[in-house]
Enzyme design. Structure first.
Site, PDB file in Angstrom:
ATOM      1  CG  HIS A  71      -1.871   1.218   1.159  1.00  0.00           C
ATOM      2  ND1 HIS A  71      -3.089   1.154   0.527  1.00  0.00           N
ATOM      3  CD2 HIS A  71      -1.738   2.484   1.624  1.00  0.00           C
ATOM      4  CE1 HIS A  71      -3.675   2.338   0.616  1.00  0.00           C
ATOM      5  NE2 HIS A  71      -2.872   3.159   1.268  1.00  0.00           N
TER       6      HIS A  71
ATOM      7  CG  ASP B 117     -11.268   3.133   5.362  1.00  0.00           C
ATOM      8  OD1 ASP B 117     -10.694   4.090   5.918  1.00  0.00           O
ATOM      9  OD2 ASP B 117     -11.006   2.771   4.203  1.00  0.00           O
TER      10      ASP B 117
ATOM     11  NE  ARG C  15      -8.699  10.579   5.996  1.00  0.00           N
ATOM     12  CZ  ARG C  15      -7.937   9.638   5.424  1.00  0.00           C
ATOM     13  NH1 ARG C  15      -8.426   8.458   5.132  1.00  0.00           N
ATOM     14  NH2 ARG C  15      -6.675   9.904   5.151  1.00  0.00           N
TER      15      ARG C  15
ATOM     16  CB  SER D 243      -7.874   5.162   6.292  1.00  0.00           C
ATOM     17  OG  SER D 243      -8.319   4.895   4.981  1.00  0.00           O
TER      18      SER D 243
ATOM     19  CE  LYS E 294      -8.484   1.183   2.132  1.00  0.00           C
ATOM     20  NZ  LYS E 294      -8.486   2.481   2.812  1.00  0.00           N
TER      21      LYS E 294
END
Length: 426
Positions: A82, A161, A168, A183, A187
């Site tokens: 990520h 989320d 956001r 966040s 996930k």
């Protein structure tokens, strides 16, 4: 329990208790807490922060808002990556099939554009026919066949989320370390991957502008992963200059395919290989050779299988914007600085990103770079090309590139090139 009390607690720099966190996340997921109320709470969190226990509970509450995936039936070890987001950050596109070509399974649940940074799903949706939304059965089938899947998180995965992520983006609360960490990790933990590598961006084009904040974010996320039994490591990587030579959806897909074909910009190739090695190491595949898989075409084979399995045509022409505007170099010399944030803002204003969560994006919009810092430039020669379907957007994009966004030094000047990888947290 009521939402006003929760907002006031954090507004007044108090510490949210476990019951408050569990209640507000659940109530927001169910619609009992309105967007404007959660916006106020998010802003209070951005301004006043959270301690480690609050972040851990907030993350756990978001995981508990939905279901968790299970990849234990797969024949390969699972590993995922990520990025916290940057400009020109198309690394996921070549990375997922590359790591799959080396023997891992890569269940890559990705997001859409957030602020001035591009979204992986927005990029891939420029491939004709490609689908971001897959059922769990379809996702497992693609993983089994291609070894990698890049798709949207299902509605049942951390739904709290999904709502907060979109909120956001439009309320100026993206940069909060507690909200970013929770966040991402809610996930990724709910996703069920066995190992996770985080690419935490640092610099003007990242949400973390300095190494201290980036290291704090990385350490927070690595700790959350460890708490939940996910092998997690983070690389801190530079984002003061755009990655590669494009920022925009179809433009970045085209560049990613060049990397998979054995070419592409050196910085994109370098970071793709660095992250691939970390992912393979975390998955226990330490003998795999990602450089060979990139060179011999097996990574490209996995890309084509992955795109095809999700309804896309890997041979189809990618969208091209209807209008272009060339930005010439203002002087001759050496390009000493090209600010990533300015380029990302320009791409966003051209239509590559969204101002509101319901806005569409233009597949062909974005910025093409004809030089990178350290390259010689000639006055009047193309420096950037702006792409959009709506030419009235050019003025706003050009305004984003004014000031110190582009700096040109005298010919022969040595421009120090910062390393791509600035640190590692494990």
């Amino acid at each position: 329990m009521d939402v006003i009390s929760v907002i006031r607690t954090k507004r007044d720099r108090g510490r949210l208790g476990p019951e408050q966190i569990d209640w507000v996340i659940d109530a927001y997921t169910r619609g009992e807490v309105a967007d404007e109320q959660m916006s106020a709470l998010a802003m209070a969190i951005l301004l006043n922060g959270m301690d480690r226990a609050e972040i851990a509970r907030w993350t756990a509450a978001m995981i508990a808002s939905g279901e968790r995936m299970d990849f234990s039936a797969l024949r390969r070890p699972t590993t995922d990556k990520h990025s916290t987001g940057g400009v020109g950050d198309k690394i996921t596109l070549p990375l997922a099939p590359l790591v799959a070509a080396c023997g891992a399974a890569v269940p890559q649940l990705s997001g859409r554009g957030l602020g001035h940074t591009g979204g992986t799903l927005d990029k891939l949706e420029s491939v004709p026919g490609w689908r971001a939304r897959l059922s769990r059965e379809e996702m497992l089938a693609v993983l089994d066949d291609a070894g990698a899947v890049i798709c949207a998180a299902g509605d049942g995965l951390a739904p709290a989320d999904r709502k907060l992520y979109a909120l956001r983006d439009v309320t100026g609360t993206v940069e909060s370390i507690p909200l970013i960490a929770s966040s991402i990790m809610s996930k990724k933990i709910a996703e069920g991957t066995g190992a996770l590598v985080l690419d935490v961006k640092v610099g003007s084009g990242a949400f973390m502008k300095n190494l201290t904040d980036a290291r704090e974010l990385a350490a927070t996320m690595v700790g959350l992963g460890a708490d939940h039994g996910v092998r997690t490591v983070a690389l801190l990587t530079g984002m003061s200059t755009p990655l590669g030579r494009t920022a925009g959806n179809a433009l970045e897909v085209r560049e990613s395919v060049e990397v998979l074909a054995g070419g592409g910009p050196d910085d994109v190739v370098e970071l793709t290989l660095a992250l691939a090695r970390e992912m393979l190491d975390a998955a226990g595949l330490r003998d795999a050779d990602p450089e060979r898989a990139l060179a011999d075409g097996t990574a490209m084979d996995h890309w084509r299988r992955m795109i095809t399995a999700q309804g896309g045509d890997p041979d189809a022409a990618l969208p091209v914007a209807r209008e272009r505007h060339v930005v010439p170099a203002p002087a001759s010399g050496v390009l000493s600085d090209l600010d990533a944030y300015a380029v990302g803002l320009a791409a966003w204003r051209l239509g590559a990103g969204r101002a509101r969560k319901e806005d569409p994006v233009q597949a062909g919009a974005g910025v093409e770079l004809h030089a990178k810092p350290g390259d010689p430039v000639t006055a009047g020669a193309p420096l950037l090309t702006l792409h959009t379907d709506t030419p009235e957007r050019f003025a706003g994009a050009l305004a984003a590139l004014e000031g110190d966004a582009v700096r040109i030094g005298p010919a022969g000047e040595a421009v120090p090139v910062a390393p791509l990888v600035l640190g590692r947290v494990s």
